[in-house]
Design an enzyme around this catalytic site. Structure first.
Site, PDB file in Angstrom:
ATOM      1  N   GLU A 183       0.808  -1.216   0.000  1.00 14.10           N
ATOM      2  CA  GLU A 183       0.000   0.000   0.000  1.00 14.10           C
ATOM      3  C   GLU A 183       0.844   1.270   0.000  1.00 14.10           C
ATOM      4  O   GLU A 183       0.458   2.280  -0.580  1.00 14.10           O
ATOM      5  CB  GLU A 183      -0.910   0.008   1.231  1.00 14.10           C
ATOM      6  CG  GLU A 183      -2.030  -1.013   1.200  1.00 14.10           C
ATOM      7  CD  GLU A 183      -3.205  -0.575   0.347  1.00 14.10           C
ATOM      8  OE1 GLU A 183      -3.406   0.646   0.202  1.00 14.10           O
ATOM      9  OE2 GLU A 183      -3.919  -1.451  -0.173  1.00 14.10           O
ATOM     10  N   ASP A 193     -11.645   8.956  -6.304  1.00 15.27           N
ATOM     11  CA  ASP A 193     -12.151   7.658  -6.749  1.00 15.27           C
ATOM     12  C   ASP A 193     -13.487   7.292  -6.099  1.00 15.27           C
ATOM     13  O   ASP A 193     -13.918   6.145  -6.159  1.00 15.27           O
ATOM     14  CB  ASP A 193     -11.122   6.564  -6.452  1.00 15.27           C
ATOM     15  CG  ASP A 193     -10.745   6.480  -4.977  1.00 15.27           C
ATOM     16  OD1 ASP A 193     -11.282   7.268  -4.177  1.00 15.27           O
ATOM     17  OD2 ASP A 193      -9.893   5.637  -4.627  1.00 15.27           O
ATOM     18  N   THR A 246      -8.952   8.780   1.757  1.00 13.65           N
ATOM     19  CA  THR A 246      -8.382   7.464   1.993  1.00 13.65           C
ATOM     20  C   THR A 246      -7.169   7.667   2.874  1.00 13.65           C
ATOM     21  O   THR A 246      -6.275   8.435   2.523  1.00 13.65           O
ATOM     22  CB  THR A 246      -7.991   6.783   0.675  1.00 13.65           C
ATOM     23  OG1 THR A 246      -9.157   6.599  -0.127  1.00 13.65           O
ATOM     24  CG2 THR A 246      -7.344   5.438   0.922  1.00 13.65           C
TER      25      THR A 246
END
Length: 295
Positions: A63, A79, A84
């Site tokens: 990640e 997105d 996030t």
């Protein structure tokens, strides 16, 4: 919903037979963790603390490119996930962040994120990626990430929401290796721990397709190493051509996650020995776990 996670590539985790994956509490300012920090259980699987640390950190590298920078990371990638944030990408559009901040607040009252809980709950309930009520949230997140309690909370919520489901599915399938659990955990984090319609590329979908292609599961007699090789092929196909909305722009670039896991399998690192090299495009070595490492 867990299927909306960022993927970072550098070029861009019978009753009598049940074995417990032990949770070792980390002491902090407010004392030890409460009884809700239950151990994950799965028949036929017994993870050591080193293995669980390795499972966490493999996905951390996937990640974030390393094992330290992701806890403070926070960004809106446009997105549909809202902000996030954190080492596995907790999202404000889902209840990921609500669960994390709620748990953190129970461990560390008067933390910088607590005041955002009402706004986070409203956004999650509406499935909204807006920033309404989140002014200053990014700065507060980065401030909280300096607190070891918040770092530990990120790991614990990852375990509750992704490692526990991954272990449960591994138990059903008959997976017994730490590397097999790492495959399931990373899939759950990136693509969702569930299946269609909520996660059309989620873990349960991939397991079903793999079982069909492999003619069974390790529990029914298929060699685990062979089955996981097919699983990696199925996951790669879904990453290259995802059915999940909004993922066609980034998931195809994350096939290196599967390549790195397959390289570990080819090297026979089924027990995830430390230090552990994460190959493919990542080229990062996870160090041995220290006394202060969160697990």
């Amino acid at each position: 919903m867990a299927s909306h996670k960022r993927a970072v590539a550098l070029t861009t985790t019978g009753v009598a037979a049940a074995l417990t994956v032990a949770f070792v509490p980390t002491a902090h300012a407010t004392g030890t963790h409460p009884a809700t920090d239950r151990p994950a259980k799965a028949a036929g699987i017994s993870l050591t603390d080193d293995q669980r640390y390795a499972i966490d950190e493999i996905t951390n590298v996937f990640e974030n490119g390393d094992i330290t920078s992701g806890f403070a990371a926070i960004e809106d990638y446009g997105d549909g996930c809202g902000y996030t944030a954190g080492y596995i990408g907790f999202c404000t559009q889902t209840d990921d962040d609500v669960k994390l901040v709620t748990y953190y607040d129970s461990q560390e009252p008067s933390n910088p994120l607590a005041k955002y809980l009402p706004a986070l709950k409203k956004l999650a309930a509406a499935g909204s990626d807006a920033h309404t009520g989140l002014g200053g949230f990014t700065s507060a997140w980065k401030q909280a990430a300096k607190d070891p309690v918040f770092v530990q909370a990120q790991f614990e919520q990852a375990h509750v929401n992704y490692l526990d489901p991954a272990l449960a599915e591994a138990q059903k399938v008959g997976i017994t290796s730490a590397l097999g659990v790492a495959n399931f955990f990373d899939t759950a984090v990136e693509m969702g721990p569930d299946g269609a319609p909520d996660s059309p590329d989620g873990l349960l979908v991939l397991v079903s397709e793999t079982t069909s292609k492999a003619g069974g599961t390790p529990a029914s007699g298929v060699d685990e190493h062979t089955w996981l090789g097919v699983f990696n092929q199925v996951r790669t196909a879904h990453l290259k051509n995802p059915k999940t909305p909004g993922r066609k722009s980034d998931w195809p670039d994350s096939v290196d996650r599967v390549q790195a896991l397959q390289q570990m399998a080819s090297a026979g690192e089924w027990n995830l020995p430390l230090p552990l090299h994460v190959g493919a495009d990542f080229d990062y070595t996870i160090p041995k776990r220290s006394a202060g490492s969160p697990i």
